[in-house]
Structures are given as C-alpha cells and as structure tokens.
Design a protein around this motif. Sequence first.
Motif, PDB file in Angstrom:
ATOM      1  N   VAL A 114      -5.021  -6.283 -10.046  1.00 53.50           N
ATOM      2  CA  VAL A 114      -4.019  -7.118  -9.815  1.00 53.50           C
ATOM      3  C   VAL A 114      -2.695  -6.070  -9.579  1.00 53.50           C
ATOM      4  O   VAL A 114      -2.386  -5.421  -9.966  1.00 53.50           O
ATOM      5  N   ALA A 115      -2.063  -6.775  -8.489  1.00 52.13           N
ATOM      6  CA  ALA A 115      -0.900  -5.798  -7.982  1.00 52.13           C
ATOM      7  C   ALA A 115       0.179  -6.032  -8.694  1.00 52.13           C
ATOM      8  O   ALA A 115       0.651  -7.146  -9.399  1.00 52.13           O
ATOM      9  N   SER A 116       0.799  -4.740  -9.169  1.00 57.89           N
ATOM     10  CA  SER A 116       2.251  -4.834  -9.746  1.00 57.89           C
ATOM     11  C   SER A 116       3.413  -5.152  -8.651  1.00 57.89           C
ATOM     12  O   SER A 116       3.228  -4.957  -7.525  1.00 57.89           O
ATOM     13  N   SER A 117       4.582  -5.701  -9.224  1.00 63.27           N
ATOM     14  CA  SER A 117       5.510  -5.971  -8.069  1.00 63.27           C
ATOM     15  C   SER A 117       6.701  -5.060  -7.956  1.00 63.27           C
ATOM     16  O   SER A 117       7.662  -5.395  -7.674  1.00 63.27           O
ATOM     17  N   GLY A 118       6.129  -3.804  -8.618  1.00 61.84           N
ATOM     18  CA  GLY A 118       7.437  -2.831  -8.581  1.00 61.84           C
ATOM     19  C   GLY A 118       7.628  -2.070  -7.308  1.00 61.84           C
ATOM     20  O   GLY A 118       7.307  -2.517  -6.491  1.00 61.84           O
ATOM     21  N   ALA A 119       8.538  -1.144  -7.657  1.00 58.98           N
ATOM     22  CA  ALA A 119       9.315  -0.349  -6.441  1.00 58.98           C
ATOM     23  C   ALA A 119       8.078   0.206  -5.642  1.00 58.98           C
ATOM     24  O   ALA A 119       8.310   0.324  -4.573  1.00 58.98           O
ATOM     25  N   SER A 120       6.946   0.649  -6.317  1.00 55.09           N
ATOM     26  CA  SER A 120       6.020   1.320  -5.290  1.00 55.09           C
ATOM     27  C   SER A 120       4.949   0.516  -4.470  1.00 55.09           C
ATOM     28  O   SER A 120       4.123   0.911  -4.148  1.00 55.09           O
ATOM     29  N   SER A 121       5.373  -0.836  -4.725  1.00 54.75           N
ATOM     30  CA  SER A 121       4.408  -1.774  -3.909  1.00 54.75           C
ATOM     31  C   SER A 121       4.502  -1.686  -2.611  1.00 54.75           C
ATOM     32  O   SER A 121       3.726  -2.600  -1.879  1.00 54.75           O
ATOM     33  N   GLY A 122       5.606  -1.113  -1.913  1.00 58.49           N
ATOM     34  CA  GLY A 122       5.835  -1.140  -0.472  1.00 58.49           C
ATOM     35  C   GLY A 122       6.864   0.100  -0.086  1.00 58.49           C
ATOM     36  O   GLY A 122       7.391   0.818  -0.933  1.00 58.49           O
ATOM     37  N   ASP A 123       6.602   0.441   1.197  1.00 59.05           N
ATOM     38  CA  ASP A 123       7.345   1.528   1.689  1.00 59.05           C
ATOM     39  C   ASP A 123       7.722   1.294   3.238  1.00 59.05           C
ATOM     40  O   ASP A 123       6.899   0.621   3.612  1.00 59.05           O
ATOM     41  N   VAL A 124       8.410   2.293   3.905  1.00 63.37           N
ATOM     42  CA  VAL A 124       8.620   2.104   5.295  1.00 63.37           C
ATOM     43  C   VAL A 124       8.363   3.591   5.761  1.00 63.37           C
ATOM     44  O   VAL A 124       9.040   4.608   4.971  1.00 63.37           O
ATOM     45  N   TRP A 125       7.541   3.693   6.749  1.00 67.13           N
ATOM     46  CA  TRP A 125       7.503   5.136   7.471  1.00 67.13           C
ATOM     47  C   TRP A 125       8.193   5.020   8.909  1.00 67.13           C
ATOM     48  O   TRP A 125       8.161   4.182   9.559  1.00 67.13           O
ATOM     49  N   VAL A 126       8.893   6.209   9.111  1.00 61.03           N
ATOM     50  CA  VAL A 126       9.574   6.394  10.529  1.00 61.03           C
ATOM     51  C   VAL A 126       9.242   7.689  10.987  1.00 61.03           C
ATOM     52  O   VAL A 126       9.079   8.785  10.542  1.00 61.03           O
ATOM     53  N   ASN A 127       9.101   7.776  12.643  1.00 63.49           N
ATOM     54  CA  ASN A 127       8.684   9.006  13.040  1.00 63.49           C
ATOM     55  C   ASN A 127       9.510   8.983  14.363  1.00 63.49           C
ATOM     56  O   ASN A 127       9.716   7.803  15.118  1.00 63.49           O
ATOM     57  N   LEU A 128       9.898  10.161  14.813  1.00 65.82           N
ATOM     58  CA  LEU A 128      10.874  10.342  16.121  1.00 65.82           C
ATOM     59  C   LEU A 128       9.903  11.498  16.702  1.00 65.82           C
ATOM     60  O   LEU A 128       9.844  12.593  16.035  1.00 65.82           O
TER      61      LEU A 128
END
Length: 436
Positions: A114-128
């Motif tokens: 079961v997924a937790s809903s905390g801060a580590s449940s998503g992220d953003v990756w950026v590249n240039l």
Amino acid sequence: MTSLRNYLIIFLSLCAAIANAQDQSDHSTYKKRVLETTEVDFLTSYYSQDGDNAAVSGGIGTEKLTDATGTFVVSIPLNDDDVLTIDAGVSAYTSASSSNINPFDGGRRADPFVASSGASSGDVWVNLTGSYSHSSDDRNNIVSGKLSVSSEYDYFSFGFGGSYSRLFNEKNTEISVNANVYLDSWNTIYPFELRAFGNNGIGFFRPTEITGNVNYNPNFTEFDKTNRNSYSIGLGFSQILHKNLQGSLALDFVKQQGLLSTPFQRVYFIDVADSFIEDFQLADDVERLPDSRFKVAMGGRLNWFVNELITVRTFYRYYFDDWGINSHTASLEVPIKISDKFTLYPSYRFYNQSAADYFGGYETHLSTQEFYTSDYDLSEYKANQLGFGVSYTDIFTQMHIWEFGLKSIDLKFYKYDRDTTFSSYIITGGFKFVMD
C-alpha cells in the motif's frame, strides 16, 4: 548549482563566438548548410508500471509508479557548418514504492503493498543540456561537445562529453568515437526506521508499537561516500553494404566509481528475527554494493530497405559487467509506409539477463555477507516488449504555429513484461517544427 550554470553559459558563449568567427571566413564556394533552419522538437511521454518486488521494501511490495515527461529540443544553425542544440526537460512522477521510504507518514495502516501518501511519494526531475557540433567543409568530419546538468530531490548530476565522426569511401563508411563524464552526488535518504541508528540517531521513534522481535536494533551505518562518477567511451562503425542494406557496429565501455548503492532500498536478512510496525517489516539494513563497476556492451544493427513501402530494422547487443550480469538484447522493427505522409512502426524486443553476484530476494541474504541487494533490476529475468507507432510527415509544413511549420508527428506505444511480476507501458509523442 550556480557555478555549474555559469560554466554552461560560458560554454555556450564560446560556442557562439567560435561560430561567429567561422561565419566570417571565405564562403565563396557554395556548400549545403548542415541544418537549413531552426528546428524545435517537443517530446512527451506517459509511463506506468506495476509489480510486487519493490526494492524499497526489500524485494516485496508494490512497484506502482507513473511518470509524465515533457522535453523541448531546439536546434539552431549558427552558420553553414555549426549547430547549437539546447535540450530542456522536466519529468514528474508519483511512486507507491518510493513513498514507502517512510511508510508511517500516510493516513493508512503501513503495508509494503500500500502506498504511503507522504513527501517521498513523488518528485520532479529537471535536465538542461547544451551541445555544439561543427562539420568540415566537405562534411566528412564532425566534431561535437556538450554540457549537461540534471537534478531531483535526492540526486544531482553534472556531465560533459564530446564526439568525433569521420566519413570516407564517398560517405559510404563512417567511424566514430564518443566520450562522456558524469559527476553525480546523492543526498542520502535512508529508510525512516533506520535513521535513528545512523551517525546522528537519537533512538527509535515508536518502540512501543513494535511486534515480532521487539528488541529491534539493526547494525546500520551510513555511507561514507555520497558521490558517483561515471566515465564512458564508445566506438562506432557504419557501412553501406548495398544500396538497400546498411550495417553498423558499436562497442561501449563504462566505468563507475563511488556510491553505487541506492541508500533507501531495504534488505531483510534470513538470520535476523523480523520486527514489524503495523503490517510493515522494519529494515535490517540497506542495499550494499561495491563502489566500482565496469560495463561492456557490444552490438550491431542491420537495416534492409526492402522496397519503397517496407524497411526491416534489426538490432542485437551483448552486455556484461564485473558484477556478474550477462545480457542479450534483440529487436526487430518493420516500418511500413502506407502513404506519402503516414508510416506505421510495429516492433518487438526481447531481453534476458543473468543475476548479479550480490542479488537475493526477500530474506535470502545473510547478515555476514559484505554485499547484498534485493533490487529485481539486478535479478535473473526475461522480458518481452511489443510496440506500435505511427508517423506523420509533411515536408511542405502546411500546418503552422506562429512562425513554425509542423514537419512531423510521431506517436508510439510500448508494452513491456518481465517473467517476474513486473509490467509496464509507455506512450510517447514527438512533434517537430521548423522555422519558415
């Protein structure tokens, strides 16, 4: 981060200065430009996966993840011979697996499936990435260089590299060499229950809720290295064998050094009693892997232009490394031109690999071992991928957005399945615009 951004600006400025100096040279003899006009590619994808062997929870638990990306690639002809390319991308994901880095910060009972809903449940990756290429007057020599930066919440990467290609035999033969260096650093994030036992730990957060082995006291130490450097060199050879047949060979070497373990991936030992809070088993340790790895890949392509309607593209690659993995990849794609503007792309890919020396599933490792992982990406498995795509091309760019004409659209779908519980699919789209 600021200094690296400055380096990128300096690099691109030097490229522009060199190009300007070259543009002032004698152009009395006509030659075709490498790139006629500015091109803009917009690439996007949506990816989804699922499975029951999450490395974050020691080889068990949900692997659900979704990812959406968007990338702009702008290619600018600086003069007849030189092209500057800027590649900027963003990727946003949500992950049930990584959410369980801290399984206790959600609103539901902690459980590896079961997924937790905390801060580590998503992220953003950026590249240039910025790259610059120069072609000789006869177009037989091509030199390029690049700089790149990318970042996400626990990872930062700075890279640079270059390549050289030489065409001869009336451009029927091409040899190339490329080299790249990536200097990466981790913001080491450990499973939540282990943090209290690290260098600055002050005691476990919910000791009265432990069931099973209530004397939970893992022998955990934090990593003393937080960087990873990767060095690669690749050699290529391409040959037109017949007016309808082209072949190529490639040989790649990669050397990695530093922190090659993922700090938040748990391991459970068979010789240590299990401890739980709610339905989640507390980690015995994190994945421990050697601090060096050497990889070799060799492969080839053979493309056969059957007729004006059908092309057959084949590919094979053999890979091995000093962690004990050997793998084979074979793929087939058959573009079918159904009109002047539309082409279909059915494809199939097969992959299999042996397990790394350090891999073991849930509760198969011993605490006395030096290295261990339960990441199924390093396990033995076979995989099949089916794909289908469609491409639209309009060389006259009749459709316009502002000053840009739409040259092509590419849409593809791939379905991927392993003989473990893992499966995924990805939908990709590509839109190429050219400046009128």
